[in-house]
Design an enzyme around this catalytic site. Structure first.
Site, PDB file in Angstrom:
ATOM      1  NE  ARG A   1      -8.045  -9.902  -4.751  1.00  0.00           N
ATOM      2  CZ  ARG A   1      -9.137  -8.857  -4.504  1.00  0.00           C
ATOM      3  NH1 ARG A   1     -10.272  -8.967  -4.950  1.00  0.00           N
ATOM      4  NH2 ARG A   1      -9.514  -8.060  -3.016  1.00  0.00           N
TER       5      ARG A   1
ATOM      6  CD  GLU B   1     -11.182  -2.061  -2.131  1.00  0.00           C
ATOM      7  OE1 GLU B   1     -10.975  -2.878  -2.382  1.00  0.00           O
ATOM      8  OE2 GLU B   1      -9.838  -1.531  -1.485  1.00  0.00           O
TER       9      GLU B   1
ATOM     10  CE  LYS C   1      -3.338  -2.379   3.011  1.00  0.00           C
ATOM     11  NZ  LYS C   1      -4.920  -2.414   2.066  1.00  0.00           N
TER      12      LYS C   1
ATOM     13  CE  LYS D   1      -6.258   2.403   4.900  1.00  0.00           C
ATOM     14  NZ  LYS D   1      -6.056   2.584   3.447  1.00  0.00           N
TER      15      LYS D   1
ATOM     16  CG  HIS E   1     -14.284   0.711  -0.093  1.00  0.00           C
ATOM     17  ND1 HIS E   1     -13.516   0.709  -0.185  1.00  0.00           N
ATOM     18  CD2 HIS E   1     -14.993   0.473  -1.498  1.00  0.00           C
ATOM     19  CE1 HIS E   1     -12.866  -0.795  -0.964  1.00  0.00           C
ATOM     20  NE2 HIS E   1     -14.164  -0.134  -2.126  1.00  0.00           N
TER      21      HIS E   1
ATOM     22  CG  HIS F   1     -11.623  -2.146   8.873  1.00  0.00           C
ATOM     23  ND1 HIS F   1     -12.659  -1.146   8.337  1.00  0.00           N
ATOM     24  CD2 HIS F   1     -10.615  -2.203   9.956  1.00  0.00           C
ATOM     25  CE1 HIS F   1     -11.774  -0.009   9.876  1.00  0.00           C
ATOM     26  NE2 HIS F   1     -11.258  -1.255  10.834  1.00  0.00           N
TER      27      HIS F   1
ATOM     28  N   GLY G   1      -7.988  -7.659   3.173  1.00  0.00           N
ATOM     29  CA  GLY G   1      -8.895  -8.265   4.160  1.00  0.00           C
ATOM     30  C   GLY G   1      -9.061  -8.139   5.650  1.00  0.00           C
ATOM     31  N   GLY G   2      -9.099  -6.496   5.498  1.00  0.00           N
ATOM     32  CA  GLY G   2      -9.114  -5.772   6.715  1.00  0.00           C
ATOM     33  C   GLY G   2      -7.909  -5.917   7.951  1.00  0.00           C
TER      34      GLY G   2
HETATM   35  P1  ADP Z   1     -12.803  -7.754  -2.455  1.00  0.00           P
HETATM   36  O1  ADP Z   1     -12.041  -7.354  -2.128  1.00  0.00           O
HETATM   37  O2  ADP Z   1     -12.722  -8.258  -3.925  1.00  0.00           O
HETATM   38  O3  ADP Z   1     -14.075  -7.361  -2.553  1.00  0.00           O
HETATM   39  P2  ADP Z   1     -13.183  -8.544  -0.513  1.00  0.00           P
HETATM   40  O4  ADP Z   1     -11.221  -8.272   0.323  1.00  0.00           O
HETATM   41  O5  ADP Z   1     -13.483  -8.552   0.009  1.00  0.00           O
HETATM   42  O6  ADP Z   1     -13.084  -8.831  -1.559  1.00  0.00           O
HETATM   43  O7  ADP Z   1     -12.910 -11.044  -0.252  1.00  0.00           O
HETATM   44  C1  ADP Z   1     -11.549 -11.663  -1.439  1.00  0.00           C
HETATM   45  C2  ADP Z   1     -11.333 -12.483   0.092  1.00  0.00           C
HETATM   46  O8  ADP Z   1     -12.176 -13.493   0.042  1.00  0.00           O
HETATM   47  C3  ADP Z   1     -10.160 -12.631  -0.365  1.00  0.00           C
HETATM   48  O9  ADP Z   1      -8.775 -11.917   0.872  1.00  0.00           O
HETATM   49  C4  ADP Z   1      -9.916 -14.134   0.983  1.00  0.00           C
HETATM   50  O10 ADP Z   1      -9.588 -14.008   2.155  1.00  0.00           O
HETATM   51  C5  ADP Z   1     -11.515 -14.318   0.379  1.00  0.00           C
HETATM   52  N1  ADP Z   1     -11.330 -15.558  -0.490  1.00  0.00           N
HETATM   53  C6  ADP Z   1     -10.601 -16.687  -1.194  1.00  0.00           C
HETATM   54  N2  ADP Z   1     -10.241 -17.137  -2.184  1.00  0.00           N
HETATM   55  C7  ADP Z   1     -11.976 -17.196  -2.041  1.00  0.00           C
HETATM   56  C8  ADP Z   1     -12.638 -18.443  -2.330  1.00  0.00           C
HETATM   57  N3  ADP Z   1     -12.622 -19.292  -3.103  1.00  0.00           N
HETATM   58  N4  ADP Z   1     -14.357 -18.063  -1.980  1.00  0.00           N
HETATM   59  C9  ADP Z   1     -14.841 -17.618  -1.028  1.00  0.00           C
HETATM   60  N5  ADP Z   1     -13.746 -16.310  -0.855  1.00  0.00           N
HETATM   61  C10 ADP Z   1     -12.551 -16.341  -0.271  1.00  0.00           C
HETATM   62  P1  ADP Z   2      -8.175  -4.030   2.610  1.00  0.00           P
HETATM   63  O1  ADP Z   2      -6.989  -3.841   2.344  1.00  0.00           O
HETATM   64  O2  ADP Z   2      -7.612  -4.460   4.456  1.00  0.00           O
HETATM   65  O3  ADP Z   2      -8.798  -3.822   2.172  1.00  0.00           O
HETATM   66  P2  ADP Z   2      -8.282  -1.082   2.782  1.00  0.00           P
HETATM   67  O4  ADP Z   2      -7.002  -0.122   2.271  1.00  0.00           O
HETATM   68  O5  ADP Z   2      -8.825  -1.003   1.696  1.00  0.00           O
HETATM   69  O6  ADP Z   2      -7.423  -2.630   3.171  1.00  0.00           O
HETATM   70  O7  ADP Z   2      -9.051  -0.386   3.669  1.00  0.00           O
HETATM   71  C1  ADP Z   2     -10.366  -1.153   3.934  1.00  0.00           C
HETATM   72  C2  ADP Z   2     -11.561  -1.190   4.505  1.00  0.00           C
HETATM   73  O8  ADP Z   2     -11.060   0.109   5.357  1.00  0.00           O
HETATM   74  C3  ADP Z   2     -12.382   0.243   3.387  1.00  0.00           C
HETATM   75  O9  ADP Z   2     -12.885  -0.359   2.549  1.00  0.00           O
HETATM   76  C4  ADP Z   2     -12.461   1.182   3.655  1.00  0.00           C
HETATM   77  O10 ADP Z   2     -13.472   1.174   5.360  1.00  0.00           O
HETATM   78  C5  ADP Z   2     -11.430   1.417   5.329  1.00  0.00           C
HETATM   79  N1  ADP Z   2     -11.295   2.697   5.280  1.00  0.00           N
HETATM   80  C6  ADP Z   2      -9.554   3.004   5.123  1.00  0.00           C
HETATM   81  N2  ADP Z   2      -8.494   3.897   4.787  1.00  0.00           N
HETATM   82  C7  ADP Z   2      -9.963   4.843   5.499  1.00  0.00           C
HETATM   83  C8  ADP Z   2      -9.186   5.614   5.809  1.00  0.00           C
HETATM   84  N3  ADP Z   2      -8.053   6.566   5.755  1.00  0.00           N
HETATM   85  N4  ADP Z   2     -10.483   6.371   6.277  1.00  0.00           N
HETATM   86  C9  ADP Z   2     -11.587   5.847   7.123  1.00  0.00           C
HETATM   87  N5  ADP Z   2     -11.879   4.581   6.231  1.00  0.00           N
HETATM   88  C10 ADP Z   2     -10.555   4.000   5.797  1.00  0.00           C
HETATM   89 MG    MG Z   3      -9.530  -2.684   0.403  1.00  0.00          MG
END
Ligand code: ADP
Ligand code: ADP
Ligand code: MG
Length: 654
Positions: A297, A275, A116, A158, A208, A235, A164-165
């Site tokens: 992806r 994002e 990141k 972060k 988001h 998250h 995955g939060g």
């Molecule tokens: P996106 O960012 O695409 O909305 P998320 O971050 O919520 O997706 O979810 C992606 C996560 O789903 C992966 O990081 C992993 O934890 C989980 N995952 C991986 N493979 C599978 C699968 N085959 N079916 C459901 N969940 C999966």
């Molecule tokens: P991940 O790789 O776990 O998906 P992200 O950076 O995409 O991490 O952040 C996940 C979630 O956390 C976002 O969808 C948002 O809801 C929250 N978030 C991330 N950054 C911020 C920020 N700077 N301020 C407020 N909420 C945030």
């Molecule tokens: Mg994200």
């Protein structure tokens, strides 16, 4: 186009990819672990290759085994799905070194966006607005703390390798900074093997909003509009939609242009998502959005984009990877109507959204799309399949599309209310409540919405007398189907022509309910409930709400809520854990974490014998009776639903 591809994934996304491949006349090879030997994606694929034991580290994350399977089966390309190896550049290198095509971006693109902090530095250079904060290399606590003060509280720590939060901590006050930093680092180290962090301004009223982008190998890049994924718990997204509610032409223009600029900056090829976090505290403003990260992806929520643009993004992925140009130009991509996706998970909303496991004894989706809408059910399971502790507990994605947001939301709620799942705890009632929340319905969404309304969203009303009566009737009318191995199921069947009343014992939570069901000559039934502290209520029932019987239980469906009652076996001196015939069985699949007794020990009723860890929860398994232990499960053993954990010696006192 390829003749044959291998899908390096499981579950719904593997099934999703197979469907499009078949449409294009491409043959498919599935890979599977022990736990997935009989799963839907294996059944759907033309061929399937076993790649190892159930834990992901020994199967779905084994790039070497997957590449070997692709070569052995004669596949020309590998589709990674999402999760697992989909964003692993070393895997891309492995695939291409073997002479195969990776259906996705180059390893270089993935590396550029993988961390990141580096991604933010790169985007800053490309002129894309990034979240204000510190994303430098130096990591001394004193420096990070002073950066946090400069940025201004609240801040968000972060993990730079995060996903995955995980490894994320919101900090309100400087006094809490160092403790939050240590815990974010610990979590990041454990999850990603990298404890470096960045510090961001915590955006007020954050929304988001992400943009779907697509590139090809000829330097073209387009966007397919935005998705709003602000409905989050932990998250993590639960309901996503396209377009974003309240989106203005100015903000859409700014965001989609920034997204395409980002994709072009790394010569991106394939499906990707940029994002953004948007400050919605003063409405949607074109100068109040910032780059958060890029997911290199296909995204879980890609179907909502497909619904509003009339595209098949997996088809685009295959075409682009096979060397074709993007199927459409930017001008040819139009946004029509509105779409929602609800993620149906095996999880307990009331217990902090804890993941759950279980066998889906009953699984029924709506027969048809609600009127005025189109619907897609994306799932990787069938009735009878098990949600195991090894993988993501997602059961299905319910996707609807209609002419506008209000119509799509009505359709979503209706479809959720017609979805029936029994055998595991599910989040359908929570999703239904969320979709019905006044703020959500008004499009006034932000990432704090679920947290603010948590109590109301997870509350499940107690079953009413009608519901209990329906459960009693379902049990006595059909009888609980008996299976030889199941200690719960000794209730005998009960035929329609019986004229005598039958008494049934049901358990809901801690409460035991006695019901007397009497058939009447006109074909109706009378159910008298002998609930403790309650008068006897008679209910005439002719039409019953749908109910599903499964071993030891009955689930009555009232809209999106499934009320599950235990049907205690009157013959066994059983307890909660499922004892009977001198043995104690695992109530769910899990890991034997701790064993507190040994063979030969005399134990007394109620004494804790072992701790079973299922998903993230620990369950203490206690002795159901006094007795002498003949056999007990080993510490560290992975057990499935119904496995005998403890066997009592035959001469144990009864
Ligand atoms: P996106 O960012 O695409 O909305 P998320 O971050 O919520 O997706 O979810 C992606 C996560 O789903 C992966 O990081 C992993 O934890 C989980 N995952 C991986 N493979 C599978 C699968 N085959 N079916 C459901 N969940 C999966
Ligand atoms: P991940 O790789 O776990 O998906 P992200 O950076 O995409 O991490 O952040 C996940 C979630 O956390 C976002 O969808 C948002 O809801 C929250 N978030 C991330 N950054 C911020 C920020 N700077 N301020 C407020 N909420 C945030
Ligand atoms: Mg994200």
């Amino acid at each position: 186009m390829f003749g044959k591809i291998l899908i390096a994934n499981r579950g719904e996304i593997a099934c999703r990819v197979i469907r499009t491949a078949r449409k294009l006349g491409v043959r498919t090879v599935a890979v599977y672990s022990d736990a997935d030997a009989r799963s839907l994606h294996v059944e759907m694929a033309d061929e399937a290759v076993h790649i190892g034991p159930s834990p992901v580290g020994e199967s779905y994350l084994r790039g070497d085994k997957i590449v070997a399977a692709a070569l052995a089966s004669g596949a020309q390309a590998v589709h990674p799905g999402y999760g697992f190896l989909s964003e692993n550049p070393d895997f891309v290198d492995q695939v291409t070194a073997a002479g195969l095509v990776f259906i996705g971006p180059s390893a270089a693109s993935i590396r550029a966006m993988g961390l990141k902090d580096a991604a933010k530095r790169l985007m800053e250079k490309a002129g894309v607005p990034v979240v204000p904060g510190y994303h430098g290399e130096a990591q001394e606590i004193v420096l990070l703390a002073s950066k946090a003060r400069e940025i201004g509280y609240p801040v968000l720590i972060k993990a730079r390798a995060g996903g995955g939060g995980k490894g994320m901590r919101r900090v309100e006050h400087p006094d809490d900074f160092s403790e939050a930093l240590s815990s974010a680092r610990r979590e990041a180290k454990a999850a990603f093997g990298d404890d470096r962090v960045l510090v961001e301004k915590y955006v007020e009223k954050p929304r988001h909003i992400e943009v779907q982008v697509f590139g090809d190998n000829f330097g073209n890049a387009v966007h397919l509009y935005e998705r709003d994924c602000s409905a989050q718990r932990r998250h993590q997204k639960v309901i996503e939609e396209a377009a974003a509610p309240g989106m203005t032409p100015a903000l859409r223009k700014a965001m989609t242009e920034a997204a395409v600029k980002a994709a072009k900056a790394i010569s991106y090829s394939g499906a990707g998502t940029i994002e953004f976090i948007v400050d919605a505290s003063q409405g949607l403003k074109a100068d109040r959005f910032w780059f958060m990260e890029m997911n290199t992806r296909l995204q879980v929520e890609h179907p909502v984009t497909e619904m509003v643009t009339g595209t098949d993004l997996v088809e685009w992925q295959l075409r682009v990877a096979a060397g074709e140009k993007l199927p459409r130009t930017q001008q040819e991509i139009e946004l029509v109507g509105h779409a929602f996706e609800a993620r149906i998970y095996a999880e307990d909303a009331a217990k902090g959204f804890l993941p759950a496991t279980g066998t889906l004894h009953h699984l029924k989706f709506p027969d048809a799309a609600p009127e005025g809408a189109t619907m897609r059910i994306e799932t990787g399971v069938r009735a009878g399949d098990t949600i195991s502790p090894y993988y993501d507990p997602m059961i299905a994605k319910l996707v609807v599309h209609a002419k506008d947001r209000a119509a799509a939301l009505t359709a979503l709620r209706k479809a959720l209310a017609e979805t029936e799942v029994a055998g595991s705890t599910v989040n359908t009632a929570f999703l239904w409540a969320l979709a019905g929340n006044a703020d959500f319905a008004a499009g006034d969404v932000d990432t704090g919405l679920i947290g603010r309304h948590q109590e109301a969203l997870v509350a499940v009303p107690s079953p009413g007398d009608e519901t209990i009566a329906a459960a009693a009737l379902a049990v006595t009318d059909a009888g609980v189907p008996a299976t030889a191995t199941d200690p719960w199921s000794a209730l005998s069947g009960y035929a329609h022509f019986h004229t005598l009343a039958r008494r049934t014992r049901l358990r809901y939570g801690d409460e035991t309910i006695l019901a007397r069901v009497s058939p009447r000559p006109d074909g109706r039934f009378q159910v008298a409930l002998e609930v403790p502290h309650d008068a006897v209520n008679a209910h005439d029932l002719r039409t019953m709400p749908p109910a599903a019987l499964w071993p030891g239980h009955v689930t009555v469906f009232e809209g999106a809520i499934g009320y599950t009652f235990a049907v205690p076996d009157p013959l066994a001196k059983a307890d909660e854990a499922g004892a009977g015939s001198g043995s104690l069985r695992a109530p769910m699949p899990g890991l034997v974490k701790l064993v507190r007794a040994a063979a030969g020990d005399a134990v007394s009723k109620g004494q804790p014998l072992l701790i079973l860890e299922a998903m993230k929860m620990e369950h203490t398994i206690a002795a159901p009776q006094d007795g002498i232990i003949a056999e007990i499960a080993a510490e560290g053993a992975q057990v499935s639903d119904g496995t005998v954990l403890v066997r009592f010696a035959e001469d144990s006192p009864a």
